[in-house]
Scaffold this active site. Structure first.
Site, mmCIF file in Angstrom:
data_model
loop_
_atom_site.group_PDB
_atom_site.id
_atom_site.type_symbol
_atom_site.label_atom_id
_atom_site.label_comp_id
_atom_site.label_asym_id
_atom_site.label_seq_id
_atom_site.Cartn_x
_atom_site.Cartn_y
_atom_site.Cartn_z
ATOM 1 N N GLU A 96 -2.052 -1.440 -6.030
ATOM 2 C CA GLU A 96 -3.325 -0.881 -6.481
ATOM 3 C C GLU A 96 -3.133 -0.214 -7.826
ATOM 4 O O GLU A 96 -2.067 0.317 -8.125
ATOM 5 C CB GLU A 96 -3.776 0.213 -5.511
ATOM 6 C CG GLU A 96 -4.282 -0.263 -4.200
ATOM 7 C CD GLU A 96 -4.491 0.918 -3.281
ATOM 8 O OE1 GLU A 96 -5.635 1.295 -3.081
ATOM 9 O OE2 GLU A 96 -3.493 1.450 -2.789
ATOM 10 N N ASP A 111 -3.092 1.418 6.831
ATOM 11 C CA ASP A 111 -2.232 1.027 5.720
ATOM 12 C C ASP A 111 -1.951 -0.468 5.697
ATOM 13 O O ASP A 111 -1.963 -1.103 4.642
ATOM 14 C CB ASP A 111 -0.910 1.799 5.787
ATOM 15 C CG ASP A 111 -1.123 3.300 5.672
ATOM 16 O OD1 ASP A 111 -2.170 3.687 5.104
ATOM 17 O OD2 ASP A 111 -0.273 4.059 6.144
ATOM 18 N N CYS A 139 -16.267 -7.671 13.698
ATOM 19 C CA CYS A 139 -15.508 -8.639 14.491
ATOM 20 C C CYS A 139 -14.659 -7.979 15.580
ATOM 21 O O CYS A 139 -14.012 -8.660 16.357
ATOM 22 C CB CYS A 139 -14.640 -9.502 13.587
ATOM 23 S SG CYS A 139 -13.277 -8.597 12.848
ATOM 24 N N ASP A 141 0.856 -1.173 0.000
ATOM 25 C CA ASP A 141 0.000 0.000 0.000
ATOM 26 C C ASP A 141 0.897 1.228 0.000
ATOM 27 O O ASP A 141 1.672 1.433 0.912
ATOM 28 C CB ASP A 141 -0.897 -0.018 1.243
ATOM 29 C CG ASP A 141 -1.796 1.194 1.295
ATOM 30 O OD1 ASP A 141 -2.709 1.269 0.458
ATOM 31 O OD2 ASP A 141 -1.576 2.060 2.153
ATOM 32 N N CYS A 152 -12.717 -10.201 8.471
ATOM 33 C CA CYS A 152 -14.059 -10.714 8.248
ATOM 34 C C CYS A 152 -14.707 -10.173 6.986
ATOM 35 O O CYS A 152 -15.725 -10.673 6.534
ATOM 36 C CB CYS A 152 -14.942 -10.423 9.450
ATOM 37 S SG CYS A 152 -15.343 -8.675 9.611
ATOM 38 N N CYS A 160 -13.106 -2.686 13.562
ATOM 39 C CA CYS A 160 -14.148 -3.334 12.771
ATOM 40 C C CYS A 160 -15.408 -3.496 13.626
ATOM 41 O O CYS A 160 -15.350 -4.006 14.743
ATOM 42 C CB CYS A 160 -13.663 -4.682 12.279
ATOM 43 S SG CYS A 160 -14.942 -5.620 11.428
ATOM 44 N N CYS A 197 -12.434 -4.953 6.122
ATOM 45 C CA CYS A 197 -11.721 -5.548 7.252
ATOM 46 C C CYS A 197 -11.084 -6.816 6.720
ATOM 47 O O CYS A 197 -11.771 -7.656 6.137
ATOM 48 C CB CYS A 197 -12.712 -5.863 8.371
ATOM 49 S SG CYS A 197 -12.034 -7.005 9.591
HETATM 50 ZN ZN LIG Z 1 -13.843 -7.488 10.855
#
Ligand SMILES: [Zn+2]
Length: 446
Positions: free
Chosen positions: A299, A381, A374, A194, A355, A371, A352
């Protein structure tokens, strides 16, 4: 594979004088050819570079505009490659313009070159120069010292002499046999990278790479020297009878003082140093990444299409994204590393990585987030880098709603989940293990 080695030259003052004149010739011939091209095109003709070159060759030793004050054709002093090559360059420039136009891309028509505003360079064909260790024998001026020997072995295709700030370089293009280009990897990791704002780059292994320290000092100097130059420019404006903030009418030439000239040269040297610092940093980083990884994911950033605030954010990033990507592309070929470019709308920062919950409320300012699904605590980053890595291992997370806040504008096809573009299928020249088993993933993905 075609590689270019750029070597610093150590020319004598006489040689520098010749270089400057040769660059001036190349520029003037380019402008003549472009002007002629436009004239013929406007008159309904179909100009082409070869015909223009013939036309130029017919007049170059006789036409008054190519004679000096004593009526002597000054082009004779400059080797012909310098004034023959611009025609080929012009043909290429138009070709690129029309290809881009057809492809619906942003197209740039060739423009006139202005002294001091364009890159100074001229071409020498491969049969017109000879290399001998740390010297290069160029037509008309003889031997010029180089700071190092040519590193690549292969067929020499040609050379371009150019100037950056007050230094001269020769870039030698060599066709190197593919087998000699390949380099051995030292390890076979898979990583996502990243490119960021706070750190220059974050690797999914957890490593954070900071921009080189001297960069900040150089940027500070840049500000100071830029101010000094603009003060001299303002003074020159006032002397010429214009107001400080006044726009100069087109074609006005302000008198150039010695101090302004010196100041401009210092600033140019500083800019060159800054570019060198950045290039050195990116080169070392990209080489290391390709050497240590069998697959890399980055990216696809469309600089123009980025949101205004993100654009700003990237601008202060010390890794030039375009430079980083193009270096990775050619080095990945040399190291047999898979380079995977993630789809532009893949929300690597918002997902995330544990999850797959998508944080719609994430802003650029959030360096860390938790998150809601979860409860995992994420470094922005690192989380993005880990999501990118998943694209290479084939465990990409589903994207809940690709269009909402993902950046895609209405009417555009939403991103396919985990769409990836491998740059090249590996030729399999590295027999070390760890790579073949992953090959199945890439075949399935592409
Ligand atoms: Zn999560």
């Amino acid at each position: 594979m075609q590689l270019t080695h750029t070597i610093t030259l150590c020319p004598t003052p006489e040689q520098i004088d010749y270089f400057k004149r040769a660059c001036g010739t190349a520029r003037r011939v380019w402008n003549w050819a472009l002007n002629e091209w436009k004239k013929q095109y406007a008159a309904g003709g179909k100009p082409n570079a070869m015909a223009l070159k013939k036309q130029f060759n017919a007049i170059k030793y006789t036409d008054p505009q190519w004679l000096d004050e004593n009526g002597r054709p000054w082009l004779r002093d400059i080797h012909r490659d310098a004034h023959a090559r611009p025609f080929a360059h012009l043909a290429k420039a138009w070709e690129r313009f029309f290809t881009d136009l057809k492809a619906g891309k942003e197209a740039h028509a060739p423009r006139f070159k202005k002294k001091g505003r364009c890159r100074d360079s001229f071409y020498v064909a491969n049969d017109k120069f000879r290399l001998d260790g740390k010297t290069i024998r160029l037509p008309k001026i003889g031997e010029v010292a180089m700071t190092e020997e040519l590193r690549f072995k292969g067929k020499i295709l040609g050379a371009t002499v150019s100037r950056t700030a007050d230094r001269w370089f020769v870039a030698i293009q060599v066709e190197v046999p593919d087998a000699q280009c390949y380099r051995r990897r030292t390890s076979h990791e898979v990583n996502g990278i990243d490119l960021g704002v706070t750190a220059a780059a974050t690797i999914s292994s957890g490593e954070v790479i900071e921009a080189p320290k001297p960069l900040n000092a150089a940027l500070r100097r840049l500000k100071i020297r830029g101010r000094r130059l603009s003060r001299k420019l303002e003074a020159a404006k006032e002397m010429a009878g214009f107001g400080r903030r006044a726009r100069l009418p087109k074609g006005t030439r302000l008198p150039v003082s010695n101090n302004r000239q010196k100041s401009a040269a210092t600033l140019a040297r500083l800019y060159a140093r800054l570019a060198n610092l950045r290039a050195d940093f990116t080169h070392k980083l990209t080489t290391r990444l390709c050497r240590e990884n069998q697959a890399l994911v980055i990216e696809d950033v469309n600089v123009k299409g980025m949101l205004a605030n993100e654009k700003l954010a990237r601008a202060i990033s010390d890794v030039g994204f375009g430079m980083f990507r193009s270096q990775l592309e050619y080095k990945a070929r040399r190291y047999g590393t898979h380079l995977i470019i993630a789809d532009r709308w893949y929300p690597s920062s918002r997902l995330c990585f544990k999850c797959g919950w998508k944080n719609e409320a994430l802003t650029l300012r959030d360096r860390e987030w938790v998150c809601a699904e979860c409860g995992a605590h994420h470094d922005r980053d690192l989380n993005a880098a880990l999501n990118l890595k998943r694209l290479a291992t084939g465990t990409a997370l589903p994207v809940a709603s690709p269009t909402s806040n993902g950046g895609a504008t209405a009417g555009m096809a939403p991103a396919v989940v985990g769409k990836v573009t491998p740059v090249r299928d590996d030729g399999g020249h590295q027999d070390t293990s760890g790579q073949e088993e992953n090959c199945a993933h890439f075949c399935a993905l592409s």
